[in-house]
Write a protein that holds these residues in place. Structure first.
Motif, PDB file in Angstrom:
ATOM      1  N   VAL A  51      -0.253   5.897 -19.638  1.00  0.00           N
ATOM      2  CA  VAL A  51      -1.098   6.314 -18.527  1.00  0.00           C
ATOM      3  C   VAL A  51      -1.092   5.260 -17.436  1.00  0.00           C
ATOM      4  N   ARG A  52      -1.182   3.980 -17.847  1.00  0.00           N
ATOM      5  CA  ARG A  52      -1.141   2.897 -16.863  1.00  0.00           C
ATOM      6  C   ARG A  52       0.218   2.868 -16.161  1.00  0.00           C
ATOM      7  N   ALA A  53       1.287   3.091 -16.900  1.00  0.00           N
ATOM      8  CA  ALA A  53       2.621   3.112 -16.298  1.00  0.00           C
ATOM      9  C   ALA A  53       2.730   4.246 -15.280  1.00  0.00           C
ATOM     10  N   GLN A  54       2.185   5.419 -15.655  1.00  0.00           N
ATOM     11  CA  GLN A  54       2.204   6.558 -14.736  1.00  0.00           C
ATOM     12  C   GLN A  54       1.416   6.237 -13.475  1.00  0.00           C
ATOM     13  N   ALA A  55       0.262   5.586 -13.630  1.00  0.00           N
ATOM     14  CA  ALA A  55      -0.571   5.235 -12.475  1.00  0.00           C
ATOM     15  C   ALA A  55       0.135   4.227 -11.578  1.00  0.00           C
ATOM     16  N   ASP A  56       0.760   3.212 -12.188  1.00  0.00           N
ATOM     17  CA  ASP A  56       1.467   2.196 -11.403  1.00  0.00           C
ATOM     18  C   ASP A  56       2.619   2.812 -10.616  1.00  0.00           C
ATOM     19  N   GLU A  57       3.341   3.739 -11.229  1.00  0.00           N
ATOM     20  CA  GLU A  57       4.469   4.393 -10.548  1.00  0.00           C
ATOM     21  C   GLU A  57       3.974   5.264  -9.389  1.00  0.00           C
ATOM     22  N   ALA A  58       2.833   5.932  -9.598  1.00  0.00           N
ATOM     23  CA  ALA A  58       2.263   6.746  -8.521  1.00  0.00           C
ATOM     24  C   ALA A  58       1.794   5.868  -7.366  1.00  0.00           C
ATOM     25  N   LEU A  59       1.158   4.738  -7.690  1.00  0.00           N
ATOM     26  CA  LEU A  59       0.705   3.825  -6.645  1.00  0.00           C
ATOM     27  C   LEU A  59       1.872   3.252  -5.854  1.00  0.00           C
ATOM     28  N   GLU A  60       2.953   2.961  -6.556  1.00  0.00           N
ATOM     29  CA  GLU A  60       4.149   2.449  -5.877  1.00  0.00           C
ATOM     30  C   GLU A  60       4.683   3.470  -4.878  1.00  0.00           C
ATOM     31  N   MET A  61       4.678   4.739  -5.261  1.00  0.00           N
ATOM     32  CA  MET A  61       5.145   5.790  -4.362  1.00  0.00           C
ATOM     33  C   MET A  61       4.202   5.949  -3.178  1.00  0.00           C
ATOM     34  N   LEU A  62       2.891   5.980  -3.439  1.00  0.00           N
ATOM     35  CA  LEU A  62       1.918   6.218  -2.381  1.00  0.00           C
ATOM     36  C   LEU A  62       1.885   5.098  -1.350  1.00  0.00           C
ATOM     37  N   SER A  63       2.141   3.876  -1.785  1.00  0.00           N
ATOM     38  CA  SER A  63       2.032   2.725  -0.891  1.00  0.00           C
ATOM     39  C   SER A  63       3.309   2.442  -0.115  1.00  0.00           C
ATOM     40  N   ASP A  64       4.378   3.170  -0.410  1.00  0.00           N
ATOM     41  CA  ASP A  64       5.657   2.948   0.262  1.00  0.00           C
ATOM     42  C   ASP A  64       5.816   3.984   1.370  1.00  0.00           C
ATOM     43  N   PRO A  65       5.700   3.570   2.654  1.00  0.00           N
ATOM     44  CA  PRO A  65       5.792   4.545   3.748  1.00  0.00           C
ATOM     45  C   PRO A  65       7.151   5.217   3.859  1.00  0.00           C
ATOM     46  N   ALA A  66       8.175   4.623   3.260  1.00  0.00           N
ATOM     47  CA  ALA A  66       9.491   5.273   3.275  1.00  0.00           C
ATOM     48  C   ALA A  66       9.545   6.434   2.300  1.00  0.00           C
ATOM     49  N   ARG A  67       8.613   6.466   1.347  1.00  0.00           N
ATOM     50  CA  ARG A  67       8.592   7.518   0.334  1.00  0.00           C
ATOM     51  C   ARG A  67       7.442   8.497   0.525  1.00  0.00           C
ATOM     52  N   CYS A  68       6.362   8.047   1.128  1.00  0.00           N
ATOM     53  CA  CYS A  68       5.170   8.902   1.208  1.00  0.00           C
ATOM     54  C   CYS A  68       4.389   8.633   2.492  1.00  0.00           C
TER      55      CYS A  68
END
Length: 301
Positions: A156-173
């Motif tokens: 669950v923590r890994a899933q959350a970290d991966e989602a946060l990485e996507m959300l915080s990257d303006p090139a991706r989201c």
């Protein structure tokens, strides 16, 4: 796409999808909640969890659409992590709801995880997500940080970290907020924008102001008509011109307030006087979306 309910988020999302595939970008439209309206203009009765191709005449790339529900995303997540036997038992005992209830935020997190997995698959160039209405949209995007704070380790923590990485990257989201040029939607959009920046940390893209009434040359002269004893069609024209000028003034005032409060560019889409939002109407909006004249309006009152 996010914004107050009723501002046309779904229509704007479909518009962006058409504009993107016309430009040669493989695009997927993702619907998250509510009744399925996204597929209707394309002649498709309803979207499912698996991608459905959506026809766009003249497109140089493929447009697909799908509907992601938290239950389907959770089921896929558990199955893909080796819990298929557990999942079958949960489904039989109607305990999937219990899993989501005992872990607040897990529904939104696995939905974000599904969106991330579509991105990582590399089969699309652009994913357009028709997010929940403004209040739920903030909660939805905030779920990853909430789960990361409560789960020190594990999947669950890994899933959350991966989602946060996507959300915080303006090139991706990036989040594109949608509003009508009216007081209440503009006020709610401003509040949502600050909440997203402060609580989620996601980058905001251009604001889409939907359903802007176009100006008509000669309105001022018609409204000032002082012909004696105006009656019938002449009076109706004058009254219509007065009404339209007043509405245009209110719209300009709200769009200016939006510019003053949020230093973001605006893409203004015209109000279409149609009874049904079909593929032809969406095509007209897609033309307006990419029009230099429309984009140039962003810096003007």
């Amino acid at each position: 796409m996010a914004g107050k309910g009723g501002v046309g988020k779904t229509t704007v999302g479909a518009t962006i999808g058409i504009a993107a595939v016309r430009a040669g970008l493989r695009t997927e439209l993702v619907e998250l909640e509510g009744r399925s309206h996204l597929a209707a203009p394309f002649g498709v009765p309803q979207l499912s969890y698996e991608p459905t191709e959506l026809p766009v005449p003249g497109a140089s790339a493929k447009l697909t659409g799908r509907r992601i529900t938290p239950d389907d995303a959770l089921s896929e997540y558990l199955t893909s992590h080796g819990f298929s036997f557990v999942m079958s038992r949960l489904a039989r005992s109607s305990a999937v709801e219990l899993v989501a209830t005992t872990a607040p935020g897990i529904r939104d997190l696995v939905t974000l995880g599904k969106i991330r997995s579509i991105e990582q698959a590399g089969e699309t160039d652009l994913i357009v997500v028709d997010a929940p209405a403004a209040g739920h949209a903030v909660t939805f995007l905030r779920s990853a940080s909430g789960m990361a704070a409560t789960a020190p380790s594990g999947p669950v923590r890994a899933q959350a970290d991966e989602a946060l990485e996507m959300l915080s990257d303006p090139a991706r989201c990036q989040v594109m907020l949608v509003s009508l040029p009216e007081e209440t939607p503009v006020t709610e959009l401003i509040e949502t924008a600050f909440a997203l920046e402060d609580e989620v940390g996601v980058q905001l893209g251009p604001i889409v102001v939907n359903s802007v009434w176009p100006n008509i040359p000669g309105l001022e002269a018609e409204a000032k008509s002082q012909q004696a004893r105006l009656t019938g069609p002449a009076r109706n024209r004058r009254d219509a011109a007065v009404y339209r000028l007043a509405r245009l003034a209110r719209e300009r005032s709200e769009m200016q307030r939006l510019s003053d409060e949020l230093p973001l560019s605006q893409i203004r889409l015209p109000f279409l006087f149609v009874t049904e939002m079909d593929l032809a109407a969406l095509g007209s909006l897609a033309d307006a979306f990419v029009s230099n004249d429309v984009v140039a309006q962003a810096s003007q009152p």
